[in-house]
Write an enzyme that holds these catalytic residues in place. Structure first.
Site, PDB file in Angstrom:
ATOM      1  N   CYS A   7       0.867  -1.183   0.000  1.00 33.10           N
ATOM      2  CA  CYS A   7       0.000   0.000   0.000  1.00 33.10           C
ATOM      3  C   CYS A   7       0.903   1.232   0.000  1.00 33.10           C
ATOM      4  O   CYS A   7       1.957   1.236   0.622  1.00 33.10           O
ATOM      5  CB  CYS A   7      -0.878   0.013   1.248  1.00 33.10           C
ATOM      6  SG  CYS A   7      -2.020   1.411   1.303  1.00 33.10           S
ATOM      7  N   GLY A  65      -3.856  -2.996   1.372  1.00 33.55           N
ATOM      8  CA  GLY A  65      -4.140  -2.034   0.310  1.00 33.55           C
ATOM      9  C   GLY A  65      -5.276  -1.084   0.639  1.00 33.55           C
ATOM     10  O   GLY A  65      -6.071  -1.310   1.552  1.00 33.55           O
ATOM     11  N   GLU A  66      -5.317  -0.006  -0.122  1.00 37.27           N
ATOM     12  CA  GLU A  66      -6.361   1.026   0.012  1.00 37.27           C
ATOM     13  C   GLU A  66      -7.324   0.842  -1.167  1.00 37.27           C
ATOM     14  O   GLU A  66      -6.966   1.112  -2.323  1.00 37.27           O
ATOM     15  CB  GLU A  66      -5.695   2.406  -0.007  1.00 37.27           C
ATOM     16  CG  GLU A  66      -6.599   3.577  -0.332  1.00 37.27           C
ATOM     17  CD  GLU A  66      -7.777   3.752   0.628  1.00 37.27           C
ATOM     18  OE1 GLU A  66      -7.550   3.818   1.846  1.00 37.27           O
ATOM     19  OE2 GLU A  66      -8.921   3.835   0.138  1.00 37.27           O
ATOM     20  N   SER A  72     -10.996   4.799   8.360  1.00 42.89           N
ATOM     21  CA  SER A  72     -10.027   4.751   9.458  1.00 42.89           C
ATOM     22  C   SER A  72      -9.750   6.178   9.879  1.00 42.89           C
ATOM     23  O   SER A  72      -9.056   6.908   9.181  1.00 42.89           O
ATOM     24  CB  SER A  72      -8.708   4.114   8.980  1.00 42.89           C
ATOM     25  OG  SER A  72      -8.941   2.801   8.578  1.00 42.89           O
ATOM     26  N   ASN A 124      -8.905   7.490  13.400  1.00 39.81           N
ATOM     27  CA  ASN A 124      -7.708   7.362  14.264  1.00 39.81           C
ATOM     28  C   ASN A 124      -7.253   8.635  14.981  1.00 39.81           C
ATOM     29  O   ASN A 124      -6.412   8.555  15.875  1.00 39.81           O
ATOM     30  CB  ASN A 124      -6.525   6.769  13.491  1.00 39.81           C
ATOM     31  CG  ASN A 124      -6.858   5.388  12.970  1.00 39.81           C
ATOM     32  OD1 ASN A 124      -7.635   4.677  13.592  1.00 39.81           O
ATOM     33  ND2 ASN A 124      -6.307   5.025  11.828  1.00 39.81           N
ATOM     34  N   CYS A 149      -6.260  -6.313  12.629  1.00 42.47           N
ATOM     35  CA  CYS A 149      -6.285  -5.023  11.961  1.00 42.47           C
ATOM     36  C   CYS A 149      -4.893  -4.383  11.904  1.00 42.47           C
ATOM     37  O   CYS A 149      -4.247  -4.218  12.930  1.00 42.47           O
ATOM     38  CB  CYS A 149      -7.242  -4.145  12.750  1.00 42.47           C
ATOM     39  SG  CYS A 149      -7.466  -2.534  12.071  1.00 42.47           S
TER      40      CYS A 149
HETATM   41  S1  SF4 Z   1      -4.123   1.369   7.012  1.00 41.11           S
HETATM   42 FE1  SF4 Z   1      -4.904   0.812   4.986  1.00 41.11          FE
HETATM   43  S2  SF4 Z   1      -4.494   2.631   3.743  1.00 41.11           S
HETATM   44 FE2  SF4 Z   1      -3.215   2.837   5.564  1.00 41.11          FE
HETATM   45  S3  SF4 Z   1      -1.224   1.930   4.965  1.00 41.11           S
HETATM   46 FE3  SF4 Z   1      -2.459   0.302   5.927  1.00 41.11          FE
HETATM   47  S4  SF4 Z   1      -3.451  -0.748   4.209  1.00 41.11           S
HETATM   48 FE4  SF4 Z   1      -2.748   1.260   3.463  1.00 41.11          FE
END
Ligand code: SF4
Length: 350
Positions: free
Chosen positions: A111, A158-159, A214, A216, A333
């Site tokens: 990512c 990944g995003e 997300s 945070n 997670c």
């Molecule tokens: S939290 Fe999601 S968007 Fe952020 S680096 Fe990790 S996989 Fe990528």
């Protein structure tokens, strides 16, 4: 022609275009592939009277899905390691629920969003997955392993909104009632806050789809430190995009907040968070941080967690405390993609 990236209607259209044939043969093939992974038309009764068509279709078909090369389980949670055709690998997590199974899938190898609390973010982006590679993970679990998959969450590596078109096409295939039949209200797309992607998704007007963010942190400085995307799209931009996002009655935005000791777990942080959520149709999921390898961060104490939670309840925030499952096998997670060699994936159990 790849069955893993076509909806039923798209397959029928291909049959029309390539073979001047209609829905009968396409339906038989689609049903067989998505119920028992049968993909040789010559073995299907519908093609018995059309051996030449069966031969041509077989020659044009691509059905290979990513291969499970390793797996590891703990507390019912199973992490699968999939090898892709080019030798790279992704991880997928299978989570048993009370009456069915949830699959957490990956949409990229690595990512590029660089979130500091995430293992995958440390890898950088190697490449994005195709729609077929995304659907293939669910096909392998539901049809290959025979599990009753009802929910799919794009919360693996990944995003999703950084791989927009393949993810959207994968959702179309996943929800096809003649195939995997996973309704949009059972599919969750999770983003770190790609406002451009949220707006593109909103334009599709899929109000049943679940959107998770997300979050945070609810102040820009802390969030920009944790999640570089916040320097491009700050909290105000994100909130406006979320307010504009279409939601069906009963659907809510899922706001994910990973609590990190000394970083985002103070009384002030709780107050900023409650303020930020005002005006959003949202449910907040509080998740205790799972330290990644060599992490500079730690989980908050149970007392701090309770205090943070209570502060939000007092502000009437719709909040749930969520325990991440699978931390012991680095399937929780933010832990996916730990230290495996991308070119020669060896083990899911690190
Ligand atoms: S939290 Fe999601 S968007 Fe952020 S680096 Fe990790 S996989 Fe990528």
């Amino acid at each position: 022609m790849n069955l893993l990236e076509l909806t039923y209607d798209q397959l029928v259209a291909q049959f029309h275009q390539c073979y001047a044939k209609g829905g009968f043969h396409a339906a038989a093939l689609y049903r067989a592939f998505y119920s028992q992974a049968e993909c040789d038309p010559a073995r299907l009764p519908a093609f018995a009277a059309a051996p030449e068509l069966a031969r041509r279709v077989r020659a044009d078909l691509e059905t290979a899905r990513p291969a499970i090369v390793d797996q590891c389980s703990q507390d019912g949670v199973t992490k699968l390691l999939f090898r892709l055709a080019d030798g790279l690998a992704v991880e997928t997590v299978v989570v048993p629920m009370t009456r069915h199974t949830t699959v957490c899938i990956s949409c990229q190898v690595g990512c590029r969003m660089g979130c500091r609390l995430c293992e995958t973010g440390r890898m950088g982006l190697r490449r994005s997955l195709s729609a077929a590679e995304i659907v293939g993970q669910v096909h392998a679990v539901k049809i290959g392993l025979g599990l009753d998959v009802r929910n799919v969450v794009f919360m693996g590596m990944g995003e999703p909104l950084d791989n927009f078109e393949p993810v959207v096409q994968a959702i179309r295939v996943l929800e096809d009632q003649r195939g995997l039949d996973i309704a949009k209200r059972r599919i969750t797309v999770s983003t770190c806050g790609r406002v451009d992607g949220i707006r593109r998704l909103a334009a599709l007007n899929w109000p049943q789809l679940k959107l998770a963010v997300s979050l945070n942190a609810a102040d820009d400085q802390t969030r920009s430190d944790l999640m570089p995307i916040n320097r491009q799209y700050d909290l105000a931009d994100l909130k406006q995009a979320l307010r504009d996002y279409p939601l069906a009655r009963g659907n809510v935005l899922l706001m994910e907040y990973v609590l990190i000791a000394g970083v985002n777990d103070s009384d002030d942080d709780a107050r900023h968070l409650a303020d930020y959520l005002e005006g959003l149709t949202a449910r907040l999921n509080l998740i205790v941080y799972n330290p990644r390898l060599e992490s500079p961060y730690a989980a908050p104490s149970p007392e701090r967690l309770q205090r943070f939670h209570q502060a939000l309840v007092a502000r009437k925030v719709f909040v749930r405390l969520r325990r991440s499952k699978g931390a012991g096998i680095r399937a929780a997670c933010g832990q996916l993609g730990a230290a495996f060699n991308l070119e020669q994936p060896a083990s899911a159990c690190r």
